[in-house]
Design an enzyme around this catalytic site. Structure first.
Site, PDB file in Angstrom:
ATOM      1  N   ASP A 133       8.190  23.180 -15.169  1.00 33.23           N
ATOM      2  CA  ASP A 133       9.391  22.336 -15.341  1.00 33.23           C
ATOM      3  C   ASP A 133      10.004  21.690 -14.205  1.00 33.23           C
ATOM      4  O   ASP A 133       9.641  22.239 -13.309  1.00 33.23           O
ATOM      5  CB  ASP A 133      10.594  22.639 -16.564  1.00 33.23           C
ATOM      6  CG  ASP A 133      11.033  21.529 -17.322  1.00 33.23           C
ATOM      7  OD1 ASP A 133      11.067  20.378 -16.856  1.00 33.23           O
ATOM      8  OD2 ASP A 133      11.681  21.548 -18.186  1.00 33.23           O
TER       9      ASP A 133
HETATM   10  C1  BGC Z   1      12.871  18.379 -18.777  1.00 36.53           C
HETATM   11  C2  BGC Z   1      11.559  18.207 -19.222  1.00 36.53           C
HETATM   12  C3  BGC Z   1      10.975  17.098 -18.655  1.00 36.53           C
HETATM   13  C4  BGC Z   1      10.895  16.941 -16.959  1.00 36.53           C
HETATM   14  C5  BGC Z   1      10.478  15.703 -16.549  1.00 36.53           C
HETATM   15  C6  BGC Z   1      12.955  18.081 -17.217  1.00 36.53           C
HETATM   16  O1  BGC Z   1      14.495  18.150 -16.687  1.00 36.53           O
HETATM   17  O2  BGC Z   1      13.288  19.760 -18.846  1.00 36.53           O
HETATM   18  O3  BGC Z   1      11.517  18.149 -20.466  1.00 36.53           O
HETATM   19  O4  BGC Z   1       9.616  16.848 -19.288  1.00 36.53           O
HETATM   20  O5  BGC Z   1      12.505  16.933 -16.704  1.00 36.53           O
HETATM   21  O6  BGC Z   1      11.272  14.658 -16.742  1.00 36.53           O
END
Ligand code: BGC
Length: 732
Positions: free
Chosen positions: A277
């Site tokens: 993530d």
């Molecule tokens: C979130 C993800 C997301 C990523 C990209 C993160 O903060 O937890 O779910 O896909 O950001 O935007």
């Protein structure tokens, strides 16, 4: 070129042919074998830096360096939503030595240009085909803009509405969530973007609902509740996955070899890649399992993370780690192999660049908006309807719509595809004027300065308008500020001064219809006592308010059902329907029973519940055979009658309970559902096939166990289903 062909086919009415051609997914047989050979050959040509580059995911905005693309040191990008910009990075690839196409990712969570209801709102429709269509159109629009990867579906199970991200999931039940996970995965990939099922694993169980917080999940529950929706998504063909931010039982998910490698690759045979993530590899330092970024990079890669999202640590440290012998080349190659494999299976090496000119015409098409309207309509949940306040009666000649939420600027929670056919959402007052007879006047007062109702603009004007109308429609709730990532709350009332307004509206004595647009089940105990009707939506997207107007006016019959129990108070949380029995069940509500002194045990609105303008009754629940072998199938049916004068949809739900087994089993568990349309006065027989093998549970070591014995079956329109039958699982 291909896109243009699709556009042409679409206008000729050959839509299904075009869709089929555009879908992506795992190839099989000789094609898959040929891909493995191509991947090997390509890896053989790559330098160490180019290999590391494939694992580097960087994003549009400050710090983005297109020279890294040209140097072959970037494998994927994110947040490019404007086709012209996508084109630029695609052109940069051609200047690189090996010209390996980029994976281009985006959080297309509930739409790209056409917005569908939030995922929780889609789940409220209990209509998997419709949910698949919503994902399909999201994928299609995104892929028309050059995107080939979406960070969705989120399949995290959560029983805690304090967590702001419950809006991205499908609610509290593992069966519904698994069906939705598969539907969304299929839809996205049919639409042309690889799904990244997330967040692996346990993110939805953060203690106290605080975002990013640690989770402690016993193995039995991990396997019974948290893992099945992931499994369902992979079985539906999900090509990638995203690891979670949280620590799971003391080990950060981003470094969890047991989950990422032993289970996912080993036991489940997943062949795609796993991304971290956002910055979660470097966060391993803060979790306290790495002293620096180099160690974090090493631990993540060796645990099974293939791609570093926005952390820059693989990019900075992996080559050194390999050179120093701390990361075997084999491990690096394996990660690169998974990324390249997905690129080949996605067909990226043969895909033409985004067609910048064609893209806008593929946004917000009639078909997409039709699906958006239906998804919004079918997700509307009627929670309360005293004295048949709804649909709005012919005697009502004036309606006051109150609340800035009724006229929003936009309906998106995630990334904004700037300029791509963006249009404003139809305001609720306009939509109501369209749906109600011409002699009904519709007034509007925002009351607040902003959607989320943190501050009054003109409370008095709102109350005055309400007092002057026959019926008040108050549209309140949460907006982006109060929901989504990083928006955990301990108070689940209406944010800001909205409760104060609601009380003032009620005190006018006029019937108040409370229309909610929220990201989670709020605590509605006060409203339940005082307003005439409650209509729940989870931000319905582009067509959301138009759909609400149809329901209020009676053009549509509400058919959404609660996907996540509504608590009576925060102190009840977690409240969910499939609880285990206790040795001290609630009987007469006295001391030493498992109760609260100051609160009921039950949810205010239980899972599966939702009213309709029709009235349904259930009769003749029956099972084809009294005994079913462990590997057999029980055929269950029930007669559902629409006893009203209105046609309507009913969500027929099947719950089971095994009253005596080796381990304690839930009081109720959803095992099947079917949304059926039943004409006024008509009776439909609804049939289910229930495989006995799906009725087991996992033990403390994560081993699946199915016990013979009695299975009680309950059929009805909510988790409190009453029609009962039973059968016995017998040893073969
Ligand atoms: C979130 C993800 C997301 C990523 C990209 C993160 O903060 O937890 O779910 O896909 O950001 O935007």
């Amino acid at each position: 070129m291909i896109l243009r062909l699709f556009a042409a086919l679409l206008t000729c009415g050959f839509a299904t042919i075009a869709f089929a051609q555009q879908g992506v997914g795992w190839k099989a047989g000789p094609e898959a074998a040929a891909i493995e050979r191509k991947v090997d050959a390509l890896i053989g040509k790559m330098t160490l830096e180019e290999k590391v580059g494939q694992l580097h995911l960087s994003g549009r905005g400050e710090g983005f360096d297109i020279n890294q693309v040209k140097a072959g040191r970037m494998g994927a990008v994110m947040n490019f939503v404007v086709p012209q910009e996508v084109r630029q990075v695609q052109e940069a690839v051609r200047q690189s030595r090996l010209k390996i196409p980029l994976i281009i990712g985006l959080d297309a969570v509930h739409g790209f240009s056409t917005y569908f209801p939030l995922p929780l709102g889609q789940a409220s429709s209990w209509n998997p085909q419709l949910i698949e269509q919503a994902a399909y159109w999201t994928g299609r629009e995104a892929s028309a803009a050059g995107i080939n990867w979406t960070f969705a579906p989120m399949v995290d199970m959560s029983r805690d509405p304090r967590w702001g991200r419950v809006l991205e999931g499908a609610g509290e039940d593992v069966h519904l969530a698994s069906v939705v996970a598969a539907a969304r995965t299929r839809g996205y990939q049919r639409g042309g973007v690889a799904a990244s099922v997330k967040h692996f694993v346990g993110y939805g169980a953060g203690e106290a609902g605080r975002d990013y917080n640690s989770t402690w999940i016993p193995l039995s529950q991990l396997h019974d509740l948290h893992l099945p929706p992931f499994k369902a998504a992979f079985e539906a063909g999900a090509m990638t996955a995203m690891a979670a931010f949280n620590a799971l039982n003391g080990m950060p998910a981003t470094a969890h070899r047991g989950m990422l490698t032993d289970l996912l690759r080993g036991k489940w045979g997943f062949r795609g890649f796993v991304t971290s993530d956002f910055g979660s590899i470097t966060e391993l330092r803060l979790h306290g399992i790495a002293k620096d970024d180099a160690e974090a990079a090493r631990k993540a890669l060796l645990a099974g993370i293939d791609m570093d999202m926005m952390g820059d640590v693989f990019h900075k440290h992996l080559a050194n780690e390999v050179k120093a012998g701390r990361v075997p080349v084999k491990a690096l190659d394996e990660a690169v192999r998974r990324v390249l494999r997905v690129k080949y299976h996605l067909g990226l090496f043969d895909r033409p660049d985004v067609d910048v000119a064609a893209a806008p015409s593929l946004m917000q098409t009639e078909e997409a908006r039709k699906v958006a309207r239906q998804a919004a309509r079918e997700g509307v949940i009627l929670l309360k309807n005293d004295k048949a306040t709804l649909p709005i009666a012919p005697a009502v000649k004036s309606v006051a719509v109150i609340g800035a939420m009724a006229v929003p600027e936009d309906e998106r929670v995630w990334t904004d595809p700037a300029g791509l056919g963006r249009r404003l959402v139809q305001p609720l007052p306009d939509a109501l004027r369209e749906q109600l007879p011409a002699d009904v006047t519709v007034a509007y007062e925002p009351a607040f300065t902003k959607n989320c109702g943190t501050e009054f603009k003109d409370k008095d004007a709102a109350v005055k308008a309400a007092a002057a109308a026959d019926l008040v429609v108050a549209m309140l709730g949460e907006d982006c500020e109060f929901m989504g990532e990083g928006a955990s709350r301990t108070d689940l009332g209406l944010p800001g001064v909205q409760q104060e307004l609601l009380a003032a509206l009620v005190s006018t004595g006029k019937p108040v219809v409370l229309v909610l647009a929220t990201g989670r089940p709020l605590v509605l105990s006060w409203a339940d006592k005082h307003v005439a009707a409650i209509v729940q939506t989870f931000h319905g997207g582009t067509e959301g308010r138009a759909a609400i107007a149809e329901v209020l006016a009676g053009k549509a019959n509400p058919a959404g059902r609660v996907p996540m129990s509504f608590p009576r108070s925060v102190g009840q949380i977690p409240v969910y329907y499939d609880q285990l029995p206790t040795g001290r069940p609630q009987k007469i509500r006295q001391r030493y029973e498992s109760i609260f002194m100051d609160e009921a045990n039950e949810a205010l609105y239980p899972f599966g519940f939702g009213l309709s303008y029709s009235r349904f009754s259930y009769a003749n629940p029956r099972v084809s055979s009294e005994k079913v072998a462990m590997n057999g199938v029980a055929e269950i049916s029930v007669d559902v009658t629409n006893q009203s004068e209105r046609d309507g949809q009913e969500v027929v739900q099947l719950y089971v309970r095994q009253p005596v087994a080796e381990r304690s089993r839930p009081l109720r568990q959803l095992k099947g559902f079917d949304k059926v349309f039943v004409k006024a006065g008509e009776t439909k027989t609804v049939r289910f096939k229930l495989e006995a093998r799906t009725l087991g549970t996992h033990d403390d070591a994560g081993r699946y166990q199915l016990d013979p014995g009695l299975i009680e079956v309950y059929l009805g329109g909510a988790s409190l289903a009453q029609a009962k039958t039973q059968f016995e699982i017998t040893k073969p």
